[in-house]
Scaffold this active site. Structure first.
Site, PDB file in Angstrom:
ATOM      1  N   CYS A  40       0.797  -1.356  -0.030  1.00 47.69           N
ATOM      2  CA  CYS A  40       0.007  -0.122   0.024  1.00 47.69           C
ATOM      3  C   CYS A  40       0.867   1.229  -0.096  1.00 47.69           C
ATOM      4  O   CYS A  40       1.857   1.566   0.694  1.00 47.69           O
ATOM      5  CB  CYS A  40      -0.896   0.165   1.081  1.00 47.69           C
ATOM      6  SG  CYS A  40      -2.050   1.640   1.279  1.00 47.69           S
ATOM      7  N   CYS A  55       0.232   4.696   7.174  1.00 49.78           N
ATOM      8  CA  CYS A  55      -0.456   4.490   8.401  1.00 49.78           C
ATOM      9  C   CYS A  55       0.421   3.981   9.372  1.00 49.78           C
ATOM     10  O   CYS A  55       0.898   2.804   9.230  1.00 49.78           O
ATOM     11  CB  CYS A  55      -1.940   4.232   8.149  1.00 49.78           C
ATOM     12  SG  CYS A  55      -2.744   4.575   6.673  1.00 49.78           S
ATOM     13  N   CYS A  92       0.265   0.239  10.281  1.00 50.79           N
ATOM     14  CA  CYS A  92      -0.174  -0.721   9.572  1.00 50.79           C
ATOM     15  C   CYS A  92       1.111  -1.700   8.994  1.00 50.79           C
ATOM     16  O   CYS A  92       1.798  -1.094   8.122  1.00 50.79           O
ATOM     17  CB  CYS A  92      -1.144  -0.029   8.056  1.00 50.79           C
ATOM     18  SG  CYS A  92      -1.612  -1.305   7.217  1.00 50.79           S
ATOM     19  N   CYS A 128     -16.573  -9.448   5.869  1.00 50.75           N
ATOM     20  CA  CYS A 128     -15.704  -7.925   4.988  1.00 50.75           C
ATOM     21  C   CYS A 128     -14.602  -8.249   4.228  1.00 50.75           C
ATOM     22  O   CYS A 128     -13.778  -8.892   4.670  1.00 50.75           O
ATOM     23  CB  CYS A 128     -15.452  -7.464   6.455  1.00 50.75           C
ATOM     24  SG  CYS A 128     -16.578  -7.247   7.636  1.00 50.75           S
ATOM     25  N   CYS A 185     -19.424  -6.317   3.372  1.00 48.18           N
ATOM     26  CA  CYS A 185     -18.708  -5.132   4.054  1.00 48.18           C
ATOM     27  C   CYS A 185     -17.623  -5.131   3.077  1.00 48.18           C
ATOM     28  O   CYS A 185     -17.041  -6.178   2.907  1.00 48.18           O
ATOM     29  CB  CYS A 185     -18.541  -5.024   5.510  1.00 48.18           C
ATOM     30  SG  CYS A 185     -17.804  -3.633   5.879  1.00 48.18           S
ATOM     31  N   CYS A 225     -19.663   1.908   8.304  1.00 53.73           N
ATOM     32  CA  CYS A 225     -18.949   1.074   9.637  1.00 53.73           C
ATOM     33  C   CYS A 225     -17.724   1.767   9.790  1.00 53.73           C
ATOM     34  O   CYS A 225     -16.752   2.192   8.799  1.00 53.73           O
ATOM     35  CB  CYS A 225     -18.441  -0.224   9.002  1.00 53.73           C
ATOM     36  SG  CYS A 225     -17.516  -1.200  10.004  1.00 53.73           S
ATOM     37  N   ARG A 268     -18.020  -2.966  17.576  1.00 58.24           N
ATOM     38  CA  ARG A 268     -17.277  -4.298  17.387  1.00 58.24           C
ATOM     39  C   ARG A 268     -15.952  -4.427  17.933  1.00 58.24           C
ATOM     40  O   ARG A 268     -15.066  -3.621  17.749  1.00 58.24           O
ATOM     41  CB  ARG A 268     -17.227  -4.658  15.732  1.00 58.24           C
ATOM     42  CG  ARG A 268     -16.447  -5.994  15.597  1.00 58.24           C
ATOM     43  CD  ARG A 268     -16.391  -6.382  14.018  1.00 58.24           C
ATOM     44  NE  ARG A 268     -17.907  -5.993  13.676  1.00 58.24           N
ATOM     45  CZ  ARG A 268     -18.072  -5.358  12.479  1.00 58.24           C
ATOM     46  NH1 ARG A 268     -17.003  -4.252  12.142  1.00 58.24           N
ATOM     47  NH2 ARG A 268     -19.312  -4.952  12.023  1.00 58.24           N
TER      48      ARG A 268
HETATM   49  N1  SAM Z   1      -6.775   0.558   2.914  1.00 56.99           N
HETATM   50  C1  SAM Z   1      -7.861   0.718   3.736  1.00 56.99           C
HETATM   51  C2  SAM Z   1      -8.048   1.880   4.576  1.00 56.99           C
HETATM   52  O1  SAM Z   1      -6.961   2.143   5.198  1.00 56.99           O
HETATM   53  O2  SAM Z   1      -9.007   2.566   4.808  1.00 56.99           O
HETATM   54  C3  SAM Z   1      -8.694  -0.521   4.400  1.00 56.99           C
HETATM   55  C4  SAM Z   1      -7.841  -1.584   5.157  1.00 56.99           C
HETATM   56  S1  SAM Z   1      -6.950  -0.881   6.691  1.00 56.99           S
HETATM   57  C5  SAM Z   1      -6.044  -2.319   7.108  1.00 56.99           C
HETATM   58  C6  SAM Z   1      -8.740  -0.951   7.839  1.00 56.99           C
HETATM   59  C7  SAM Z   1      -8.206  -0.643   9.251  1.00 56.99           C
HETATM   60  O3  SAM Z   1      -7.447  -1.573  10.034  1.00 56.99           O
HETATM   61  C8  SAM Z   1      -7.413   0.756   9.565  1.00 56.99           C
HETATM   62  O4  SAM Z   1      -8.101   1.867   9.517  1.00 56.99           O
HETATM   63  C9  SAM Z   1      -7.033   0.396  11.046  1.00 56.99           C
HETATM   64  O5  SAM Z   1      -8.224   1.015  11.948  1.00 56.99           O
HETATM   65  C10 SAM Z   1      -7.298  -1.038  10.989  1.00 56.99           C
HETATM   66  N2  SAM Z   1      -5.740  -1.542  11.442  1.00 56.99           N
HETATM   67  C11 SAM Z   1      -4.763  -1.856  10.626  1.00 56.99           C
HETATM   68  N3  SAM Z   1      -3.572  -2.135  11.136  1.00 56.99           N
HETATM   69  C12 SAM Z   1      -3.817  -2.149  12.515  1.00 56.99           C
HETATM   70  C13 SAM Z   1      -3.057  -2.486  13.532  1.00 56.99           C
HETATM   71  N4  SAM Z   1      -1.820  -2.815  13.450  1.00 56.99           N
HETATM   72  N5  SAM Z   1      -3.760  -2.623  14.840  1.00 56.99           N
HETATM   73  C14 SAM Z   1      -5.194  -2.237  14.894  1.00 56.99           C
HETATM   74  N6  SAM Z   1      -5.698  -1.920  13.820  1.00 56.99           N
HETATM   75  C15 SAM Z   1      -5.080  -1.923  12.705  1.00 56.99           C
HETATM   76 FE1  SF4 Z   2      -2.936   1.215   3.267  1.00 56.64          FE
HETATM   77 FE2  SF4 Z   2      -2.952   0.161   5.796  1.00 56.64          FE
HETATM   78 FE3  SF4 Z   2      -3.272   2.565   5.674  1.00 56.64          FE
HETATM   79 FE4  SF4 Z   2      -5.147   0.874   4.814  1.00 56.64          FE
HETATM   80  S1  SF4 Z   2      -4.395   1.303   6.931  1.00 56.64           S
HETATM   81  S2  SF4 Z   2      -4.486   2.792   3.655  1.00 56.64           S
HETATM   82  S3  SF4 Z   2      -3.991  -0.704   4.068  1.00 56.64           S
HETATM   83  S4  SF4 Z   2      -1.500   1.625   5.048  1.00 56.64           S
END
Ligand code: SAM
Ligand code: SF4
Ligand code: DTB
Length: 330
Positions: free
Chosen positions: A55, A59, A62, A99, A130, A190, A260
């Protein structure tokens, strides 16, 4: 969205809730829960990563961001048939919501078209659908709605003030814009957040005020899963009783939302999860894996539900499949 008049919670009011003695807060949350939901049921939602890793966003929590060295192998978008196999297995194990997550900043035209086909096929199984595919504009949201998408997941994650400490490749307003496009298209929202990103109590209150304003139908609350290689890997661990407090405050401020227990459930253990259910949580991610990290296995969850006398929630507008889903868990 509920049509009754709804109280617009201010950040100060929510901070005052956080300041309540813990037991009083639990009592109040349990009362709100009882007034709005059957308290012996929990929704089972299964997650599938349909496009993993690589990606372009950054974030800080992530494991799927391409700029962090987390060992996650990037993959292409799964074919509809492969997603359907996982969806059928989730349904047979008792899930009512499926989802699909993709590690995109936003979907490209071809990917959106493929996702629309996949969503229609999953919906045809009788599952609630979802998806979480990154940012959407209104036109893209409409394509997904037409395909039969019930919910779109797009989290605010933290407060507007703390957000720039967590992500720099996009802004909070872009998150809000996507959520508005989803709402406009008639898809249920959501939207939730992550606890443990180095935020203060005021940030948690601000996040919850913003969520309550949006009136999401579904609110995933994640506890940070610290993944080595991500910038937030060494964040201070969240006190489990503070996590329960967050669930209680969400329940009080969003009485009609499904709340959730999401990422981080493995680390909570049975007793803290039971407190979360008492505080008003009524949904879990169900299945051995989240997107790339682990989740309690299905046997452990079935055993937890049995011990607590909880039953899987029927899908909205119930479907004939549900009897066999419930049987799968018995
Ligand atoms: N890429 C899309 C986005 O960011 O909107 C969808 C997938 S993203 C992985 C979905 C959510 O997963 C993030 O907004 C975050 O809240 C959660 N998430 C991702 N990594 C995480 C982690 N290490 N611990 C807890 N929540 C996490
Ligand atoms: Fe990409 Fe992870 Fe951020 Fe979703 S949460 S936009 S998968 S870096
Ligand atoms: C949400 O709020 N949590 C889920 C789902 N929505 C997509 C994702 C949790 C991801 C946890 C880390 C991982 O496995 O990648």
């Amino acid at each position: 969205m509920s049509t009754d008049t709804h109280h617009l919670w201010t950040q100060a009011e929510i901070e005052a809730l956080f300041a309540h003695p813990w037991l009083d807060l639990m009592h109040r949350a349990a009362q709100v829960h009882r007034a709005h939901w059957p308290t012996d049921e929990v929704e089972l939602a299964t997650l599938l990563s349909v496009k993993t890793g690589g990606c372009p966003e950054n974030c800080g929590y992530c494991p799927q961001a391409q700029s962090f060295d987390t060992g996650v192998q990037a993959s292409k978008l799964m074919a509809t048939e492969e997603v359907l196999r996982a969806a059928r297995a989730a349904q047979a194990a008792g899930a009512t919501r499926f989802c699909m997550g993709a590690a995109w900043r936003s979907p490209k035209a071809r990917d959106l078209e493929k996702m629309a086909q996949t969503i229609a096929a999953v919906k045809a199984l009788g599952l609630e659908t979802c998806a979480t595919l990154g940012m959407l504009d209104e036109e893209q949201a409409q394509v997904l709605q037409q395909a039969g998408l019930d919910y779109y997941n797009h989290n605010l994650d933290t407060s507007a003030a703390h957000y720039p400490q967590v992500v720099s490749t996009r802004g909070y307003q872009e998150r809000l814009d996507t959520l508005a496009a989803v709402r406009q298209a008639g898809i249920k929202v959501c939207c939730g957040g992550i606890i443990g990103l180095g935020e203060e109590q005021a940030d948690r209150a601000s996040l919850i005020a913003e969520l309550a304003r949006l009136q999401p139908e579904s609110v995933p609350i994640n506890s940070l899963v610290p993944v080595p290689g991500t910038p937030l890997a060494n964040s201070a661990r969240v006190d489990p009783l503070d996590f329960v407090r967050v669930i209680a405050v969400c329940r009080i401020t969003m009485p009609r939302a499904r709340i959730r227990l999401s990422a981080g459930r493995q680390e909570l253990g049975e007793a803290v999860q039971a407190l979360c259910f008492l505080a008003g949580a009524n949904s879990i991610f169900y299945g051995d894996k989240l997107l790339v990290t682990g989740n309690p296995d299905v046997q452990a969850d079935a055993e937890l539900l049995r011990k607590l006398g909880l039953r899987p929630a029927a899908p909205e507008g119930d479907s004939p499949q549900h009897a066999s889903c419930a049987a799968a868990l018995a």
